[in-house]
Design an enzyme around this catalytic site. Structure first.
Site, PDB file in Angstrom:
ATOM      1  N   HIS A 173      -9.691   1.436   4.785  1.00 20.87           N
ATOM      2  CA  HIS A 173      -8.414   1.590   5.509  1.00 20.87           C
ATOM      3  C   HIS A 173      -8.619   2.579   6.655  1.00 20.87           C
ATOM      4  O   HIS A 173      -9.379   3.551   6.517  1.00 20.87           O
ATOM      5  CB  HIS A 173      -7.341   2.094   4.539  1.00 20.87           C
ATOM      6  N   SER A 214       3.088  -2.077  10.446  1.00 20.68           N
ATOM      7  CA  SER A 214       4.526  -2.175  10.686  1.00 20.68           C
ATOM      8  C   SER A 214       5.124  -3.543  10.357  1.00 20.68           C
ATOM      9  O   SER A 214       6.014  -4.026  11.067  1.00 20.68           O
ATOM     10  CB  SER A 214       4.852  -1.769  12.134  1.00 20.68           C
ATOM     11  N   ASN A 237       0.867  -1.179   0.000  1.00 16.74           N
ATOM     12  CA  ASN A 237       0.000   0.000   0.000  1.00 16.74           C
ATOM     13  C   ASN A 237       0.903   1.227   0.000  1.00 16.74           C
ATOM     14  O   ASN A 237       1.491   1.569   1.018  1.00 16.74           O
ATOM     15  CB  ASN A 237      -0.886  -0.038   1.263  1.00 16.74           C
ATOM     16  N   LYS A 282       0.101   4.255  -0.347  1.00 18.09           N
ATOM     17  CA  LYS A 282      -0.542   5.463   0.212  1.00 18.09           C
ATOM     18  C   LYS A 282      -0.293   6.664  -0.715  1.00 18.09           C
ATOM     19  O   LYS A 282      -0.255   6.492  -1.922  1.00 18.09           O
ATOM     20  CB  LYS A 282      -0.069   5.702   1.644  1.00 18.09           C
ATOM     21  N   GLU A 331      -5.736  -4.730  10.631  1.00 15.63           N
ATOM     22  CA  GLU A 331      -4.710  -3.718  10.856  1.00 15.63           C
ATOM     23  C   GLU A 331      -5.011  -2.963  12.143  1.00 15.63           C
ATOM     24  O   GLU A 331      -5.819  -2.020  12.142  1.00 15.63           O
ATOM     25  CB  GLU A 331      -4.679  -2.722   9.689  1.00 15.63           C
ATOM     26  N   GLU A 363      -6.922   4.935   7.692  1.00 19.38           N
ATOM     27  CA  GLU A 363      -6.642   6.341   7.341  1.00 19.38           C
ATOM     28  C   GLU A 363      -7.820   6.962   6.598  1.00 19.38           C
ATOM     29  O   GLU A 363      -8.116   8.148   6.766  1.00 19.38           O
ATOM     30  CB  GLU A 363      -5.340   6.423   6.524  1.00 19.38           C
ATOM     31  N   GLY A 385       2.214   2.363  10.724  1.00 22.26           N
ATOM     32  CA  GLY A 385       3.176   3.446  10.542  1.00 22.26           C
ATOM     33  C   GLY A 385       3.906   3.839  11.818  1.00 22.26           C
ATOM     34  O   GLY A 385       4.556   4.875  11.870  1.00 22.26           O
TER      35      GLY A 385
END
Ligand code: PGA
Length: 260
Positions: A104, A219, A12, A14, A175, A106, A181
């Site tokens: 996701h 991560s 991904n 991003k 996730e 985010e 991250g």
């Protein structure tokens, strides 16, 4: 014994990536996979939408299209219309995507996406023939409150449409938000328990859904990939930061190959 589910390693990217370096990274990835001979696990790269068409051309020229798939990072729930700045699932398919990441954390945080919206997007992805990678995961406060299983189970059942979902057109990505991250991945035991929970829950949501692939994300890096990928009920990884440079992504793919 042969694995029932083929592993999937998804990158991904991003909101990272410019044309020239992205094409160079994709050429490196295609060369790596070509040298490996056969495709021993599925690989999908989800770049920004602006890079789908050129990366498809790069893969086609490098003979990598059969071995490496492309995916989008989001789509609108409608197939077309007056939605400035959005992208529709048929457009992603048209640009060469076979997958799309939906829900996701985010997107859920930055754009206030709800489970109901994610569910509508999954339906749009399926209408366009895309495989939806549906993300679920608890935040730190939810984990510390002992609510992780409930939160993930609820997000799962609300984010998946009631019909039309199969183990072939859905991939689940677990996730934990606090691991994305941050350099801090979940503990192996927690990952295996949550993946088992998700698989049981999928089995209750529809016939055959327990056969869905369940990826871990948060991560994942060269140092922890082998351990995570060998856990029960972990069928692959959704990799953010470590997928941007093939030098870092490569050992993760190789870890998946090594345990095949
Ligand atoms: P990360 O991101 O690997 O950089 O933690 C994972 C993701 O957000 O999909």
């Amino acid at each position: 014994m042969a694995r029932i589910r083929r592993r999937l390693i998804a990158g991904n990217w991003k909101m990272h990536g410019r044309l020239k370096p992205a094409v160079a990274e994709m050429r490196r990835l295609a060369a790596l996979v070509r040298r490996a001979g056969r495709s021993r696990c599925d690989i999908v790269i989800c770049p920004p939408a602006s890079l789908l068409v050129p990366l498809r051309a790069t893969l086609a020229a490098a003979g990598g299209l059969r071995r490496i798939a492309l995916g989008g990072q989001d789509c609108h729930s409608a197939d077309a219309g007056a939605h400035t700045g959005d992208i529709a699932a048929p457009m992603l398919a048209d640009a060469g995507a076979r997958f799309v990441i939906l829900g996701h954390s985010e997107r859920r945080a930055d754009h206030a996406e709800t489970d109901a919206l994610v569910r509508a997007k999954v339906q749009a992805a399926h209408r366009a023939g895309l495989i939806a990678i549906v993300c679920v995961g608890e935040n730190l406060a939810e984990r510390e409150a002992g609510a992780a299983y409930r939160v993930v189970g609820r997000a799962l059942s609300r984010s998946l449409p009631a019909s039309g979902v199969t183990a072939a057109n859905i991939v689940i990505a677990y996730e934990p938000v606090w691991a994305i991250g941050t350099g801090r991945s979940a503990e192996s035991g927690d990952i295996a328990r949550m993946h088992g929970h998700i698989r049981r829950r999928l089995g209750r949501l529809g016939p055959g859904l327990e056969a869905c692939r369940i990826l871990y994300g948060g991560s994942v890096k060269p140092a922890n990939a082998a351990e995570i990928l060998s856990l029960a009920d972990v069928d692959g990884a959704l990799v953010g930061g470590a997928s941007l440079k093939i030098a870092e992504f490569r050992p993760i793919i190789e870890a998946a190959w090594a345990i095949e």
